[in-house]
Design a protein around this motif. Sequence first.
Motif, PDB file in Angstrom:
ATOM      1  N   VAL A   7       0.835  -1.189   0.000  1.00  0.00           N
ATOM      2  CA  VAL A   7       0.000   0.000   0.000  1.00  0.00           C
ATOM      3  C   VAL A   7       0.874   1.245   0.000  1.00  0.00           C
ATOM      4  N   GLY A   8       0.668   2.129  -0.977  1.00  0.00           N
ATOM      5  CA  GLY A   8       1.483   3.330  -1.060  1.00  0.00           C
ATOM      6  C   GLY A   8       1.058   4.267  -2.167  1.00  0.00           C
ATOM      7  N   HIS A   9       0.372   3.720  -3.177  1.00  0.00           N
ATOM      8  CA  HIS A   9      -0.135   4.565  -4.251  1.00  0.00           C
ATOM      9  C   HIS A   9      -1.378   5.318  -3.777  1.00  0.00           C
ATOM     10  N   SER A  10      -1.627   6.477  -4.388  1.00  0.00           N
ATOM     11  CA  SER A  10      -2.801   7.264  -4.038  1.00  0.00           C
ATOM     12  C   SER A  10      -3.868   7.224  -5.126  1.00  0.00           C
ATOM     13  N   ASP A  11      -3.681   6.340  -6.114  1.00  0.00           N
ATOM     14  CA  ASP A  11      -4.664   6.160  -7.186  1.00  0.00           C
ATOM     15  C   ASP A  11      -4.482   4.761  -7.745  1.00  0.00           C
ATOM     16  N   PHE A  12      -5.269   4.414  -8.778  1.00  0.00           N
ATOM     17  CA  PHE A  12      -5.233   3.072  -9.358  1.00  0.00           C
ATOM     18  C   PHE A  12      -3.799   2.620  -9.638  1.00  0.00           C
ATOM     19  N   VAL A  13      -3.516   1.337  -9.391  1.00  0.00           N
ATOM     20  CA  VAL A  13      -2.247   0.735  -9.795  1.00  0.00           C
ATOM     21  C   VAL A  13      -2.446   0.148 -11.183  1.00  0.00           C
ATOM     22  N   LYS A  14      -1.694   0.654 -12.160  1.00  0.00           N
ATOM     23  CA  LYS A  14      -1.928   0.308 -13.566  1.00  0.00           C
ATOM     24  C   LYS A  14      -0.912  -0.689 -14.127  1.00  0.00           C
ATOM     25  N   ALA A  15       0.263  -0.841 -13.465  1.00  0.00           N
ATOM     26  CA  ALA A  15       1.311  -1.703 -14.022  1.00  0.00           C
ATOM     27  C   ALA A  15       2.167  -2.263 -12.893  1.00  0.00           C
ATOM     28  N   VAL A  16       2.558  -3.531 -13.011  1.00  0.00           N
ATOM     29  CA  VAL A  16       3.477  -4.163 -12.063  1.00  0.00           C
ATOM     30  C   VAL A  16       4.465  -5.041 -12.815  1.00  0.00           C
ATOM     31  N   VAL A  17       5.725  -5.017 -12.379  1.00  0.00           N
ATOM     32  CA  VAL A  17       6.758  -5.912 -12.894  1.00  0.00           C
ATOM     33  C   VAL A  17       7.646  -6.325 -11.732  1.00  0.00           C
ATOM     34  N   CYS A  18       8.407  -7.400 -11.908  1.00  0.00           N
ATOM     35  CA  CYS A  18       9.298  -7.900 -10.875  1.00  0.00           C
ATOM     36  C   CYS A  18      10.727  -7.980 -11.413  1.00  0.00           C
ATOM     37  N   ASP A  22       2.291   1.397 -18.402  1.00  0.00           N
ATOM     38  CA  ASP A  22       2.988   0.120 -18.518  1.00  0.00           C
ATOM     39  C   ASP A  22       4.426   0.266 -18.060  1.00  0.00           C
ATOM     40  N   LEU A  23       4.996  -0.852 -17.612  1.00  0.00           N
ATOM     41  CA  LEU A  23       6.384  -0.935 -17.193  1.00  0.00           C
ATOM     42  C   LEU A  23       6.983  -2.199 -17.792  1.00  0.00           C
ATOM     43  N   VAL A  24       8.225  -2.137 -18.226  1.00  0.00           N
ATOM     44  CA  VAL A  24       8.908  -3.341 -18.706  1.00  0.00           C
ATOM     45  C   VAL A  24      10.386  -3.230 -18.355  1.00  0.00           C
ATOM     46  N   ILE A  25      10.941  -4.322 -17.826  1.00  0.00           N
ATOM     47  CA  ILE A  25      12.358  -4.350 -17.465  1.00  0.00           C
ATOM     48  C   ILE A  25      13.185  -4.658 -18.696  1.00  0.00           C
ATOM     49  N   ASP A  26      14.206  -3.836 -18.912  1.00  0.00           N
ATOM     50  CA  ASP A  26      15.103  -4.005 -20.056  1.00  0.00           C
ATOM     51  C   ASP A  26      16.270  -4.887 -19.631  1.00  0.00           C
ATOM     52  N   HIS A  27      16.098  -6.196 -19.787  1.00  0.00           N
ATOM     53  CA  HIS A  27      17.123  -7.132 -19.367  1.00  0.00           C
ATOM     54  C   HIS A  27      18.418  -6.961 -20.156  1.00  0.00           C
ATOM     55  N   TYR A  64       0.182   2.840 -24.543  1.00  0.00           N
ATOM     56  CA  TYR A  64      -0.492   1.867 -23.694  1.00  0.00           C
ATOM     57  C   TYR A  64       0.413   0.712 -23.274  1.00  0.00           C
ATOM     58  N   LYS A  65       1.159   0.180 -24.235  1.00  0.00           N
ATOM     59  CA  LYS A  65       1.940  -1.019 -23.946  1.00  0.00           C
ATOM     60  C   LYS A  65       3.350  -0.913 -24.510  1.00  0.00           C
ATOM     61  N   LEU A  66       4.272  -1.562 -23.799  1.00  0.00           N
ATOM     62  CA  LEU A  66       5.654  -1.713 -24.234  1.00  0.00           C
ATOM     63  C   LEU A  66       5.962  -3.205 -24.296  1.00  0.00           C
ATOM     64  N   ALA A  67       6.780  -3.603 -25.252  1.00  0.00           N
ATOM     65  CA  ALA A  67       7.154  -5.011 -25.367  1.00  0.00           C
ATOM     66  C   ALA A  67       8.602  -5.126 -25.796  1.00  0.00           C
ATOM     67  N   LEU A  68       9.286  -6.086 -25.225  1.00  0.00           N
ATOM     68  CA  LEU A  68      10.631  -6.459 -25.637  1.00  0.00           C
ATOM     69  C   LEU A  68      10.606  -7.944 -25.948  1.00  0.00           C
ATOM     70  N   THR A  69      11.355  -8.353 -26.941  1.00  0.00           N
ATOM     71  CA  THR A  69      11.432  -9.789 -27.205  1.00  0.00           C
ATOM     72  C   THR A  69      12.116 -10.461 -26.025  1.00  0.00           C
ATOM     73  N   HIS A  70      11.851 -11.752 -25.866  1.00  0.00           N
ATOM     74  CA  HIS A  70      12.335 -12.473 -24.696  1.00  0.00           C
ATOM     75  C   HIS A  70      13.854 -12.410 -24.624  1.00  0.00           C
ATOM     76  N   PRO A  71      14.435 -12.088 -23.457  1.00  0.00           N
ATOM     77  CA  PRO A  71      15.885 -11.910 -23.370  1.00  0.00           C
ATOM     78  C   PRO A  71      16.690 -13.171 -23.652  1.00  0.00           C
ATOM     79  N   ASN A  72      16.048 -14.342 -23.531  1.00  0.00           N
ATOM     80  CA  ASN A  72      16.756 -15.590 -23.805  1.00  0.00           C
ATOM     81  C   ASN A  72      16.462 -16.146 -25.194  1.00  0.00           C
ATOM     82  N   ASP A  73      15.774 -15.340 -26.006  1.00  0.00           N
ATOM     83  CA  ASP A  73      15.417 -15.786 -27.347  1.00  0.00           C
ATOM     84  C   ASP A  73      16.626 -15.635 -28.260  1.00  0.00           C
ATOM     85  N   GLU A  74      17.203 -16.749 -28.657  1.00  0.00           N
ATOM     86  CA  GLU A  74      18.414 -16.706 -29.468  1.00  0.00           C
ATOM     87  C   GLU A  74      18.162 -16.191 -30.870  1.00  0.00           C
TER      88      GLU A  74
END
Length: 403
Positions: free
Chosen positions: A122-133, A177-182, A237-247
Motif C-alpha cells: 500500500v502506497g499509491h494514491s490512485d489506481f495501480v496500472k502496471a506491475v513488474v518484478c 505500462d512498465l517493462v524491465i530491459d534485461h 499503452y503497452k511496451l514489449a521487448l522480445t524475450h531476453p533468452n530468445d536466441e
Amino acid sequence: MQSSDPRHFFETDAEIQTKERRAAKSSNRYGNPIQLKSKILAAVVDPWAPTSTILVAESAGAVRRVNVDAQGSATTVYRGPTAPVCCVAVGGPKLKTLFAGSWDKAVWSWHLDTKAPDRKYVGHSDFVKAVVCGRMAGKDYLISGGADKKIIVWDIESGARLHTLQDSVVNMLSVQDLVIDHASSTADEISLFSASSDPHIRRWKIRADGWEQLTEPDSLKPGAERRTIVEHETTVYKLALTHPNDEEEEVVDLWTSSGDGTAKCLSRLRDFAPADTFNHGDHVRAVAVTRAWVITGGRDENLKYWNRATGALYCTLEGHFDEVTDLVVLRGSNGEQRRVCSVSIDGTVRTWPLETAVLDALVEEQEKPDDEEDEEDKDAEKAGNLLSADEEAELAALMEDDD
C-alpha cells in the motif's frame, strides 16, 4: 421501481447499433474462446506453463490462471480485491509469488500454487496500472506504476518502499505500462522502461541505494540529448521487448502501442528512433512480436498480423466483440508452433495461430460468405459438433453476469 437494464435508459442510435452488432458477433467461435465472467484488463504468460497457460486480470476483482488447452476451460482463481484488477506479474523467490495491481490503490499478492494470500503493498494514491518484478544485488523487488503518476520500488520480502520515481522536469501522467530491459540491466541495477498517458517513454536506472532517469542521444540533433523518448502523438499503452533468452534476437528493440492508432519498433541501434511503424487504424492497446510477425490489437476488436520483415499488413482476424486489451505469446514445445493469446473487454480469452499455413486457413474460413457459413453450421449441428443446449445456456448466463 428502479432498473439497471440499459434498455430502460436513453441510448443513441450509434450505441444501440454497437450493442446489436456485438450481440450478433458474440457467438462466433474464432480463436476457441474461453468465456470468463468479467472484463479482462491484462494478461501475462504463466512462467511455469509458458506453452499453455496465462494469468489474467479481471474487472470482477480477481486474477485467474487459465489453461487454454484444458477441456472445460480449467481455471484457478485468486481472490481478495473488491475492485477491478488492472495488471498482473509473477516474481519473488523462485518465481512463486503472484502480484496484482488494483483500482483500490494496492498491490495484492498470493502464493502462485497454494493461492494463499500474501503481503499487500500500500502506497499509491490512485489506481495501480502496471506491475513488474526484478532482481538486483541478490534481492527480489516489485515495481508498480499508478494513475498517481508515481513508480514505486518495493522490497518484496519486507514490503518496504525503497524508492519513488517521478520525472521532475517533464510532467509524467498516469503510468500505463512498465517493462524491465534485461539487455541493459546488470546484477546490481535494473534498467526500466515506463509508458504513460502522455506520449513520453522514460528510461530509469534503479539501484538498491538510489535511482536516476536516463537521457537518450537525440538522433535529430548530433551532440544533444533528449530526456524522454517521444515518437507517438498521445498515450502509449503497452511496451514489449522480445524475450531476453530468445536466441533468434541479436538486438532487443522496444515495441510500442499507442492511442494514436500505431504500433512502432524503436531501434536500440538508432537510440530508440523508429525503425518501423504499423498503422493499425484505431487505438492500439497491445502489441506482440515474434520472429515472423508483429501482431496488434485494440479498440476496433480485431487482430492485425504484420509481416515483420516487410512491415506490410498480412491479414486481419475477427473474433472479439469488444476492445482487445492485451496480447501474449505462448512458447512452443516438442515441435509445436508458438501461438498468440488475446484477451478483451468482452471477457474472452482467444488463441490464434502463428504458423502461416494455419493462419491462411483461418483467414479463408473468415472470408466465407455468411450463407455458406450458415449451411456449414447446420451440417455441424446435425453432426453434434456445436455446443449442447446446456453449454449454450451456461454461456448465456455468463454473458448476463457480465452486464
